[in-house]
Design a protein around this motif. Structure first.
Motif, short mmCIF file in Angstrom:
data_model
loop_
_atom_site.label_atom_id
_atom_site.label_comp_id
_atom_site.label_asym_id
_atom_site.label_seq_id
_atom_site.Cartn_x
_atom_site.Cartn_y
_atom_site.Cartn_z
N GLU A 79 0.75 -1.16 -0.08
CA GLU A 79 -0.09 0.03 0.04
C GLU A 79 0.72 1.29 -0.16
OE1 GLU A 79 1.01 -1.29 4.13
OE2 GLU A 79 0.06 -2.28 2.53
N ALA A 80 2.20 1.20 0.17
CA ALA A 80 2.99 2.26 0.22
C ALA A 80 4.59 1.82 -0.62
CB ALA A 80 3.10 2.86 1.54
N LEU A 81 4.41 1.68 -1.70
CA LEU A 81 5.62 1.13 -2.16
C LEU A 81 6.74 2.24 -2.12
CD1 LEU A 81 4.40 -0.21 -5.90
CD2 LEU A 81 5.17 -1.65 -3.57
N HIS A 82 8.01 1.91 -2.02
CA HIS A 82 9.16 2.77 -2.01
C HIS A 82 9.36 3.25 -3.61
CE1 HIS A 82 13.32 3.72 -2.54
NE2 HIS A 82 13.42 3.94 -1.36
N ALA A 83 9.92 4.29 -3.54
CA ALA A 83 9.88 5.04 -5.16
C ALA A 83 10.58 4.12 -6.26
CB ALA A 83 10.54 6.39 -5.08
N VAL A 84 11.50 3.21 -5.73
CA VAL A 84 12.10 2.28 -6.77
C VAL A 84 11.08 1.27 -7.08
CG1 VAL A 84 13.97 0.88 -7.03
CG2 VAL A 84 14.32 3.24 -6.06
N GLN A 85 10.45 0.73 -6.27
CA GLN A 85 9.47 -0.14 -6.53
C GLN A 85 8.25 0.45 -7.55
OE1 GLN A 85 8.82 -0.91 -2.19
NE2 GLN A 85 9.42 -3.18 -2.40
N ALA A 86 7.96 1.66 -7.09
CA ALA A 86 6.80 1.90 -7.98
C ALA A 86 7.21 2.55 -9.36
CB ALA A 86 6.37 3.31 -7.42
N ALA A 87 8.51 2.61 -9.40
CA ALA A 87 9.22 3.29 -10.76
C ALA A 87 9.41 1.65 -11.59
CB ALA A 87 10.44 3.66 -10.77
N TRP A 88 9.67 0.84 -10.74
CA TRP A 88 9.88 -0.63 -11.52
C TRP A 88 8.43 -1.08 -12.13
CZ3 TRP A 88 14.58 0.00 -10.54
CH2 TRP A 88 15.47 -0.94 -10.86
N VAL A 89 7.37 -1.03 -11.10
CA VAL A 89 5.89 -1.34 -11.67
C VAL A 89 5.66 -0.35 -12.95
CG1 VAL A 89 3.49 -1.47 -11.20
CG2 VAL A 89 5.26 -2.05 -9.51
N GLU A 90 6.03 0.89 -12.74
CA GLU A 90 5.61 1.77 -13.90
C GLU A 90 6.21 1.26 -15.20
OE1 GLU A 90 6.38 6.54 -15.09
OE2 GLU A 90 6.08 5.91 -12.98
N HIS A 91 7.30 1.19 -15.08
CA HIS A 91 8.36 0.71 -16.27
C HIS A 91 8.13 -0.80 -16.89
CE1 HIS A 91 9.79 4.70 -17.06
NE2 HIS A 91 9.92 5.11 -15.59
N GLN A 92 7.54 -1.40 -16.03
CA GLN A 92 7.38 -3.01 -16.26
C GLN A 92 8.57 -3.49 -16.57
OE1 GLN A 92 4.58 -3.55 -19.68
NE2 GLN A 92 3.00 -2.30 -18.48
N VAL A 93 9.57 -3.26 -15.67
CA VAL A 93 10.82 -3.80 -15.67
C VAL A 93 10.95 -5.28 -15.66
CG1 VAL A 93 13.06 -3.90 -14.61
CG2 VAL A 93 11.93 -1.66 -14.46
N ALA A 94 10.17 -5.86 -14.68
CA ALA A 94 10.51 -7.45 -14.51
C ALA A 94 10.01 -8.26 -15.59
CB ALA A 94 9.71 -7.81 -13.27
N GLN A 95 10.62 -9.11 -16.12
CA GLN A 95 10.14 -10.25 -16.82
C GLN A 95 10.06 -11.50 -16.12
OE1 GLN A 95 12.07 -10.67 -20.81
NE2 GLN A 95 11.93 -8.45 -21.18
N CYS A 96 11.06 -12.44 -16.04
CA CYS A 96 11.06 -13.21 -15.09
C CYS A 96 10.95 -13.18 -13.74
CB CYS A 96 12.30 -14.35 -15.40
SG CYS A 96 13.82 -14.09 -14.44
N GLY A 97 11.35 -11.86 -13.26
CA GLY A 97 11.57 -11.16 -11.96
C GLY A 97 12.49 -11.68 -10.95
N TYR A 98 13.23 -12.64 -11.30
CA TYR A 98 14.22 -13.42 -10.35
C TYR A 98 15.19 -12.55 -9.78
CZ TYR A 98 16.58 -17.01 -7.79
OH TYR A 98 16.99 -17.82 -6.85
N CYS A 99 15.89 -11.48 -10.66
CA CYS A 99 16.94 -10.79 -10.03
C CYS A 99 16.31 -9.36 -9.44
CB CYS A 99 17.95 -10.45 -11.19
SG CYS A 99 17.12 -9.31 -12.43
N GLN A 100 14.93 -9.13 -9.54
CA GLN A 100 14.59 -7.92 -9.47
C GLN A 100 14.74 -7.47 -8.02
OE1 GLN A 100 13.58 -5.69 -11.99
NE2 GLN A 100 14.76 -7.54 -13.15
N SER A 101 14.69 -8.07 -7.03
CA SER A 101 14.73 -7.77 -5.60
C SER A 101 16.13 -7.34 -5.39
CB SER A 101 14.41 -9.01 -4.56
OG SER A 101 15.14 -9.91 -4.80
N GLY A 102 17.00 -7.97 -5.78
CA GLY A 102 18.55 -7.36 -5.78
C GLY A 102 18.64 -6.06 -6.72
N GLN A 103 17.89 -6.03 -7.92
CA GLN A 103 18.23 -4.81 -8.69
C GLN A 103 17.48 -3.59 -7.82
OE1 GLN A 103 19.53 -4.42 -11.73
NE2 GLN A 103 19.57 -6.57 -12.58
N ILE A 104 16.29 -3.96 -7.32
CA ILE A 104 15.69 -2.94 -6.65
C ILE A 104 16.47 -2.42 -5.32
CG2 ILE A 104 13.80 -2.28 -5.08
CD1 ILE A 104 12.08 -3.86 -7.26
N MET A 105 16.92 -3.28 -4.73
CA MET A 105 17.56 -2.97 -3.47
C MET A 105 18.90 -2.07 -3.90
SD MET A 105 15.70 -3.75 -1.14
CE MET A 105 16.88 -3.62 0.50
#
Length: 154
Positions: A79-105
């Motif tokens: 309900e309150a995404l970090h700005a990086v998480q929100a940007a990831w959603v906005e730009h539809q970054v993830a495909q398989c998504g496996y690396c994304q938590s590390g990328q976001i951090m």
């Protein structure tokens, strides 16, 4: 030993040299942090220790004791995404998504220290986080969007 993870204090009974990654995943059931290579080369296991991005596969539990650890589960909430998480959603970054938590951090830590990055700054900061799907152009755009948001822009 005592670990503070995502603002919660935990007592864990583990070997001192157990990698933080396995403490998080196996002992604390925080599975958002992923195992990738086990040798700090891919970035899938990136978490924050005292605000700095670290590869949790290479941090012994004893080094994490009495430090402030943040995982992807503690960065933001649905309900309150970090700005990086929100940007990831906005730009539809993830495909398989496996690396994304590390990328976001990695991106969230980087933006604390470089709030107005150039494309070259972003590429350099994110270069050690590998994405097998090749979403690097979307990652760069998402980091730029997050940087703007964190600076108070729209």
């Amino acid at each position: 030993m005592k670990l503070t993870v995502n603002g919660v204090s935990h007592e864990v009974d583990v070997e001192e040299d157990m990698p933080l990654l396995w403490v998080l995943r196996d002992e604390l059931q925080l599975t958002g942090t992923k195992y990738g290579c086990g040798i700090a080369q891919c970035g899938a296991c990136t978490v924050h220790m005292n605000g700095m991005a670290v590869r949790s596969c290479q941090v012994p539990a004893k080094e994490a004791a009495d430090q402030t650890i943040t995982t992807i589960e503690g960065l933001g909430q649905p309900e309150a995404l970090h700005a990086v998480q929100a940007a990831w959603v906005e730009h539809q970054v993830a495909q398989c998504g496996y690396c994304q938590s590390g990328q976001i951090m990695q991106a969230a830590s980087f933006l604390q220290f470089k709030p107005n990055p150039t494309d070259e700054d972003i590429d350099r900061a994110m270069s050690a986080n590998l994405c097998r799907c090749g979403t690097y152009p979307r990652i760069r755009e998402a980091v730029k969007t997050a940087a703007k948001s964190l600076r108070g822009g729209v």
